[in-house]
Design a protein around this motif. Structure first.
Motif, mmCIF file in Angstrom:
data_model
loop_
_atom_site.group_PDB
_atom_site.id
_atom_site.type_symbol
_atom_site.label_atom_id
_atom_site.label_comp_id
_atom_site.label_asym_id
_atom_site.label_seq_id
_atom_site.Cartn_x
_atom_site.Cartn_y
_atom_site.Cartn_z
ATOM 1 N N ARG A 52 1.121 -1.264 -0.262
ATOM 2 C CA ARG A 52 -0.198 0.315 0.014
ATOM 3 C C ARG A 52 0.913 1.575 -0.268
ATOM 4 N NH1 ARG A 52 -2.688 -0.984 4.207
ATOM 5 N NH2 ARG A 52 -1.652 0.906 5.491
ATOM 6 N N GLU A 53 0.727 2.162 -0.713
ATOM 7 C CA GLU A 53 1.468 3.266 -0.901
ATOM 8 C C GLU A 53 1.463 3.977 0.470
ATOM 9 O OE1 GLU A 53 3.646 4.259 -2.991
ATOM 10 O OE2 GLU A 53 3.202 2.569 -5.007
ATOM 11 N N GLY A 54 2.758 4.621 0.802
ATOM 12 C CA GLY A 54 2.489 5.759 1.753
ATOM 13 C C GLY A 54 2.781 5.007 3.212
ATOM 14 N N SER A 55 2.501 3.913 3.082
ATOM 15 C CA SER A 55 2.210 2.783 4.505
ATOM 16 C C SER A 55 3.585 2.527 4.763
ATOM 17 C CB SER A 55 1.606 1.627 4.445
ATOM 18 O OG SER A 55 2.124 0.738 3.450
ATOM 19 N N VAL A 56 4.012 2.404 6.236
ATOM 20 C CA VAL A 56 5.069 2.272 6.819
ATOM 21 C C VAL A 56 5.527 0.837 5.939
ATOM 22 C CG1 VAL A 56 6.538 1.975 9.340
ATOM 23 C CG2 VAL A 56 4.291 3.854 8.396
ATOM 24 N N GLY A 57 4.744 0.110 6.365
ATOM 25 C CA GLY A 57 4.753 -1.678 5.865
ATOM 26 C C GLY A 57 6.020 -1.858 5.017
ATOM 27 N N ARG A 58 5.197 -0.691 4.173
ATOM 28 C CA ARG A 58 5.323 -0.356 2.721
ATOM 29 C C ARG A 58 6.648 -0.389 2.912
ATOM 30 N NH1 ARG A 58 3.830 -0.503 -3.209
ATOM 31 N NH2 ARG A 58 5.625 0.678 -4.492
ATOM 32 N N ALA A 59 7.097 1.440 3.431
ATOM 33 C CA ALA A 59 8.369 1.821 3.668
ATOM 34 C C ALA A 59 9.933 0.970 3.537
ATOM 35 C CB ALA A 59 7.982 3.039 3.978
ATOM 36 N N VAL A 60 8.882 -0.220 5.408
ATOM 37 C CA VAL A 60 10.576 -0.761 5.696
ATOM 38 C C VAL A 60 10.382 -1.582 5.053
ATOM 39 C CG1 VAL A 60 10.961 -2.028 8.134
ATOM 40 C CG2 VAL A 60 9.550 0.051 8.112
ATOM 41 N N THR A 61 9.967 -2.222 4.027
ATOM 42 C CA THR A 61 10.368 -3.644 3.156
ATOM 43 C C THR A 61 10.942 -3.579 2.193
ATOM 44 O OG1 THR A 61 7.712 -4.374 3.900
ATOM 45 C CG2 THR A 61 9.054 -5.079 1.888
ATOM 46 N N ALA A 62 10.367 -1.154 1.925
ATOM 47 C CA ALA A 62 11.258 -1.213 0.505
ATOM 48 C C ALA A 62 12.937 -1.013 1.378
ATOM 49 C CB ALA A 62 10.569 0.231 -0.362
ATOM 50 N N ASN A 63 13.121 -0.550 2.201
ATOM 51 C CA ASN A 63 14.314 -0.154 2.915
ATOM 52 C C ASN A 63 15.331 -0.754 2.965
ATOM 53 O OD1 ASN A 63 13.403 2.674 2.612
ATOM 54 N ND2 ASN A 63 13.273 2.649 4.551
ATOM 55 N N LEU A 64 14.663 -1.929 3.730
ATOM 56 C CA LEU A 64 15.283 -3.530 3.877
ATOM 57 C C LEU A 64 16.121 -4.088 2.513
ATOM 58 C CD1 LEU A 64 12.710 -4.829 6.735
ATOM 59 C CD2 LEU A 64 15.571 -4.008 6.387
ATOM 60 N N GLN A 65 14.386 -4.783 1.259
ATOM 61 C CA GLN A 65 15.014 -4.631 -0.232
ATOM 62 C C GLN A 65 16.280 -3.925 -0.644
ATOM 63 O OE1 GLN A 65 11.516 -3.902 -2.258
ATOM 64 N NE2 GLN A 65 12.322 -6.519 -3.191
ATOM 65 N N ARG A 66 16.029 -2.319 -0.649
ATOM 66 C CA ARG A 66 16.932 -1.860 -1.379
ATOM 67 C C ARG A 66 18.506 -2.489 -0.507
ATOM 68 N NH1 ARG A 66 14.056 2.364 -0.879
ATOM 69 N NH2 ARG A 66 12.778 2.834 -2.800
ATOM 70 N N SER A 67 19.165 -2.312 0.407
ATOM 71 C CA SER A 67 20.110 -2.413 0.954
ATOM 72 C C SER A 67 20.932 -4.214 1.893
ATOM 73 C CB SER A 67 20.408 -1.298 1.895
ATOM 74 O OG SER A 67 19.061 -1.230 2.657
ATOM 75 N N PHE A 68 19.527 -4.599 2.426
ATOM 76 C CA PHE A 68 20.200 -5.216 3.171
ATOM 77 C C PHE A 68 20.819 -6.715 2.612
ATOM 78 C CE2 PHE A 68 19.144 -9.260 6.241
ATOM 79 C CZ PHE A 68 19.347 -8.874 7.195
ATOM 80 N N ASP A 69 22.096 -7.465 3.309
ATOM 81 C CA ASP A 69 22.843 -8.479 3.055
ATOM 82 C C ASP A 69 22.126 -9.897 2.782
ATOM 83 O OD1 ASP A 69 24.299 -6.591 2.250
ATOM 84 O OD2 ASP A 69 25.692 -6.696 4.033
ATOM 85 N N GLY A 70 20.768 -9.923 3.550
ATOM 86 C CA GLY A 70 20.577 -11.126 4.161
ATOM 87 C C GLY A 70 19.014 -11.228 3.396
ATOM 88 N N ASP A 71 17.802 -12.561 4.442
ATOM 89 C CA ASP A 71 16.805 -12.657 3.310
ATOM 90 C C ASP A 71 15.641 -11.014 3.960
ATOM 91 O OD1 ASP A 71 18.048 -14.541 2.100
ATOM 92 O OD2 ASP A 71 17.849 -15.660 3.894
ATOM 93 N N VAL A 72 14.975 -10.677 2.939
ATOM 94 C CA VAL A 72 14.098 -9.877 3.568
ATOM 95 C C VAL A 72 12.573 -11.168 3.316
ATOM 96 C CG1 VAL A 72 12.827 -7.949 3.467
ATOM 97 C CG2 VAL A 72 15.247 -8.142 3.032
ATOM 98 N N VAL A 73 11.231 -11.480 4.745
ATOM 99 C CA VAL A 73 10.013 -11.883 5.064
ATOM 100 C C VAL A 73 9.150 -11.227 5.027
ATOM 101 C CG1 VAL A 73 9.838 -14.146 5.099
ATOM 102 C CG2 VAL A 73 12.462 -13.741 5.070
ATOM 103 N N PRO A 74 8.093 -11.032 3.611
ATOM 104 C CA PRO A 74 6.764 -10.109 4.688
ATOM 105 C C PRO A 74 6.543 -11.051 5.311
ATOM 106 C CG PRO A 74 7.483 -10.299 1.874
ATOM 107 C CD PRO A 74 8.742 -10.859 2.911
ATOM 108 N N VAL A 75 5.729 -10.462 6.333
ATOM 109 C CA VAL A 75 4.675 -11.367 7.138
ATOM 110 C C VAL A 75 3.264 -10.369 7.357
ATOM 111 C CG1 VAL A 75 3.943 -12.679 9.111
ATOM 112 C CG2 VAL A 75 6.428 -12.220 8.294
ATOM 113 N N ASN A 76 2.944 -11.583 5.714
ATOM 114 C CA ASN A 76 1.250 -10.778 5.677
ATOM 115 C C ASN A 76 0.130 -11.811 5.249
ATOM 116 O OD1 ASN A 76 -0.802 -8.978 4.789
ATOM 117 N ND2 ASN A 76 -0.253 -7.710 3.672
ATOM 118 N N PRO A 77 -0.551 -12.147 5.964
ATOM 119 C CA PRO A 77 -1.609 -13.311 5.581
ATOM 120 C C PRO A 77 -2.687 -13.158 4.622
ATOM 121 C CG PRO A 77 -2.023 -12.242 7.386
ATOM 122 C CD PRO A 77 -0.485 -11.633 7.355
#
Length: 768
Positions: A52-77
């Motif tokens: 969802r645009e403008g949401s904190v959940g999107r911003a955190v996921t995108a920030n991790l996706q850009r730079s994190f060396d490890g695995d990013v796992v979204p949790v959303n049922p």
């Protein structure tokens, strides 16, 4: 509450990130720290990830996706994937080292519990709606803490921006910009302040190792992160913005160990007036909350910055330069005005202009033009090429009296900023701390970056350069400071218990000179005297103190008589103190003092009059030693110039109890009137050891008995022969006093060396 501190997860939050430089390779976090895993996870779950645009959940996921060396796992049922990443239904399925929680507050506690059950040790709760949000939020935060305790979780937040760790590319925040890699670790109680700092720092190529938004500090607080970064070899400097410290005593203990090796610099906001008890004593009026923080941070070895600019100016010097071996500063400039500005700044600091040796003067005279100034500050004049500045720096940096150097340059047609930067980088090899002023704009940008990479702090303003070097001096003093355990004095605790229990039975919360026996019990000298309730008793005590000659006349100057009333605090204001009363006049003086009290305050409780030995104070100095109890730091001890002008002059200093001997001696050095103690204008020096011992004994008294909220010994008369407490005033906490066991109060105190642990009052979250 500042909206960028935590996430309300209702879709109204801002925070879709922009691309930022890759963190790159860096040292791993020190394994010695229990928080090592928090900043070096291999797999991160984002609970509440969404597209969802403008949401904190999107911003955190995108920030991790850009730079994190490890695995990013979204949790959303409700989603099979988020931003192209495969999603799972629950945090238990994520098998993550770190869980970032961005779900509504009512669900957040359950999510954290699931993470704990699944074996996830580290959790960041970005969600708001906890302790900062009223009674329901406070109760929810208690549940969160209970879950964290049950599963031994490292929990950041709630109500926070998140965390950053550049060594592994971790940007678990909803900040619009990532941090550049560096060797500074930074914590902030305001998430909005973190976003502002990251944006500001990026423009200046200032990097960070780790960044933490503390939020409500429900589990992990400033002490935990200071300890972690102290154990982290990759952190050169710890910076912080704090609005409050909940456990002041614990912070002092932790930071004192860290600052012996790693500098800690803090901005502490929220300077407040003294609290509700301020009017009850001189100490309460002076030693308010701000004084507690000043004392506590100083005793912890923390350097306090007055502004954000000073915070990062200090960090630049501390991260890149060694501490100076001496306080002498050399100023080298190609312009007279900026050299004078630097000189003024040196005068305002704890530094001093270095006195050059004759050899230095001769070398400068040989190398510089006739119209140059070869004395400090050295003016190489405006036509100087870079070679002249380089030669001058080499000469002054070789002078044994120079502990640090500020080199200043203004743009001229004969000087290239880039060449100047190279010359300063070369001079930086001397091992003498350097700060550079490039007083230019765009033309100086490349040189500033070159110097920053070499660890040389650069500034436009000469005063800022000097203050940065002064931060190095202050940190040197921290590392050289002597610490010791508080002295354990042999005291009569049983008598004090009994006396306080008696006060509880009589519903007394304020005591005056009738409580001088408390000082006697703790080995603090007091004059001879008694509290009496009749004129005849007053005369008897006076004659016992003064004595009679054969013809019935007095052989001494008389006695001191003081009204004793818990309802009349400032007795001298109503003429409630008489000095030098002969025994023959004591009965009349007694009647007059009581009458004055009745006229001034008819309903006041009058316990009688104290008849006291008159001290010879001609060679003495009136000082004050007092205590006050701070909600965060516990008991404080104040020392300074005493007497009736204490609140007017306010020449005092404060420490957090218990106060050890080296700290007590520093208190004597701190006051402006210290020369009065040391024999100013031909007077004989007073007994400083007696003052130090009195501070230690009074510190032990209020540490042993939390029931004592405030206590003034004013004046403490100090002479070359010793120190004597002439007057006392104290305020007692009714709840603490009521808890004293009357039977225990009567126990013998011989050999009783138990130290009562000082309780620190619980505090609520500070709104941001």
């Amino acid at each position: 509450m500042d909206g960028s501190d935590g996430a309300s997860v209702d879709g109204e939050d801002e925070g879709s990130g922009q691309a930022s430089p890759d963190a790159g390779a860096a040292d791993t976090v020190a394994d010695a720290s229990p928080l090592a895993g928090l900043f070096a996870p291999e797999r991160v779950a984002v609970v509440g990830a969404t597209e969802r645009e403008g949401s904190v959940g999107r911003a955190v996921t995108a920030n991790l996706q850009r730079s994190f060396d490890g695995d990013v796992v979204p949790v959303n049922p409700s989603a099979e994937a988020v931003l192209g990443l495969s999603a799972v239904d629950s945090v238990a399925e994520a098998d993550a080292d770190l869980a970032v929680v961005i779900v509504p507050p009512a669900a957040a506690v359950e999510v954290v519990e699931q993470a704990g059950e699944a074996g996830t040790d580290d959790v960041v709760v970005i969600t708001a709606g906890f302790g900062e949000g009223g009674p329901e939020g406070v109760a929810r935060e208690r549940e969160l803490v209970a879950v964290a305790d049950e599963y031994d979780l490292n929990l950041v937040g709630p109500n926070c921006l998140g965390i950053i760790s550049t060594p592994v590319g971790l940007n678990a925040t909803f900040a619009p910009r990532n941090a550049l890699p560096g060797d500074i670790s930074f914590m902030s109680q305001s998430g909005a302040f973190v976003t502002a700092v990251l944006d500001w720092a990026a423009e200046r190529d200032l990097g960070f190792r780790e960044v933490v938004s503390l939020g409500n500090k429900a589990v992990l607080d400033e002490s935990d992160f200071v300890a972690h970064w102290g154990a982290d070899e990759g952190t050169d400097v710890v910076l912080g913005y704090l609005e409050g410290i909940d456990d002041g005593a614990g912070f002092i203990e932790t930071a004192r160990e860290v600052t012996a090796e790693t500098p800690v610099v803090l901005v502490k906001s929220g300077r407040t007036e003294a609290g509700a008890h301020a009017a009850a004593s001189h100490t309460g009026a002076i030693a308010g909350s701000e004084a507690a923080y000043e004392a506590g941070l100083d005793q912890a070895g923390v350097l306090r910055a007055e502004s954000v600019q000073e915070l990062f100016d200090s960090a630049a010097a501390l991260a890149g330069q060694p501490v100076p071996e001496s306080d002498g500063v050399a100023v080298v400039t190609n312009a007279g005005g900026p050299g004078v500005m630097a000189t003024d700044a040196v005068g305002d600091s704890g530094l001093e202009l270095a006195s050059f040796t004759d050899a230095t003067h001769e070398a400068l005279s040989e190398r510089l033009p006739d119209n140059a100034n070869v004395y400090n500050p050295v003016d190489v004049i405006g036509d100087a090429p870079v070679e002249r500045i380089a030669d001058t720096m080499d000469i002054v940096l070789d002078d044994p009296n120079v502990g640090a150097c500020v080199v200043i340059t203004c743009p001229t047609a004969t000087l290239s900023f880039d060449d100047f930067g190279d010359a300063v980088v070369a001079a930086n090899e001397s091992g003498v701390p350097l700060a550079a002023c490039l007083m230019g704009g765009a033309d100086a940008a490349n040189a500033n970056r070159r110097l920053a990479k070499a660890g040389v702090p650069t500034y436009f303003d000469p005063a800022r350069a000097v203050r940065s070097l002064d931060a190095l001096r202050r940190y040197r003093e921290v590392r050289e400071r002597e610490y010791a355990a508080p002295t354990e004095f042999d005291v009569d605790r049983g008598h004090v218990r009994e006396r306080l229990a008696e006060a509880a039975r009589n519903d007394e919360t304020r005591l005056g000179v009738e409580a001088m026996d408390l000082l006697d019990a703790y080995g603090i000298p007091t004059p001879a005297g008694e509290v009496v309730d009749s004129p005849s008793e007053a005369e008897r005590v006076a004659r016992d103190i003064v004595g009679d000659t054969a013809d019935g006349t007095d052989d001494e100057a008389g006695v001191v008589m003081k009204l004793v009333s818990p309802d009349i605090l400032h007795k001298s204001d109503i003429g409630g103190v008489k000095v030098g009363v002969p025994p023959d006049d004591v009965a009349d003086a007694f009647e007059d003092l009581v009458s004055r009290a009745r006229r001034y305050q008819p309903d006041a409780t009058v316990l009688g009059v104290q008849v006291q030995e008159l001290l010879d104070t001609e060679d003495g100095v009136e000082t004050i030693v007092g205590t006050n109890r701070d909600p965060q730091f516990g008991p404080l001890v104040l020392f300074g110039l005493g007497g009736v002008f204490v609140e007017v002059l306010e020449d005092t200093t404060v420490r957090v109890a218990p106060v050890a001997e080296p700290e007590a001696r520093r208190m004597l050095d701190d006051i402006d009137s210290a020369p009065l103690l040391r024999g100013a204008r031909g007077r004989e020096p007073v007994d400083e050891d007696a003052i130090v011992e009195t501070i230690g004994r009074l510190s032990q008294l209020v540490t042993d008995f939390p029931a004592i909220l405030e206590l003034d010994v004013n004046p403490l008369v100090v002479t070359p022969e010793g120190a004597t407490a002439v007057d006392i005033r104290l305020t007692i906490d009714p709840d603490e006093v009521a808890g004293i066991d009357p039977e225990a109060a009567g126990e013998a105190a011989d050999g009783d060396q138990h130290r009562t642990t000082t309780d620190t009052a619980d505090t609520t979250e500070t709104d941001r």
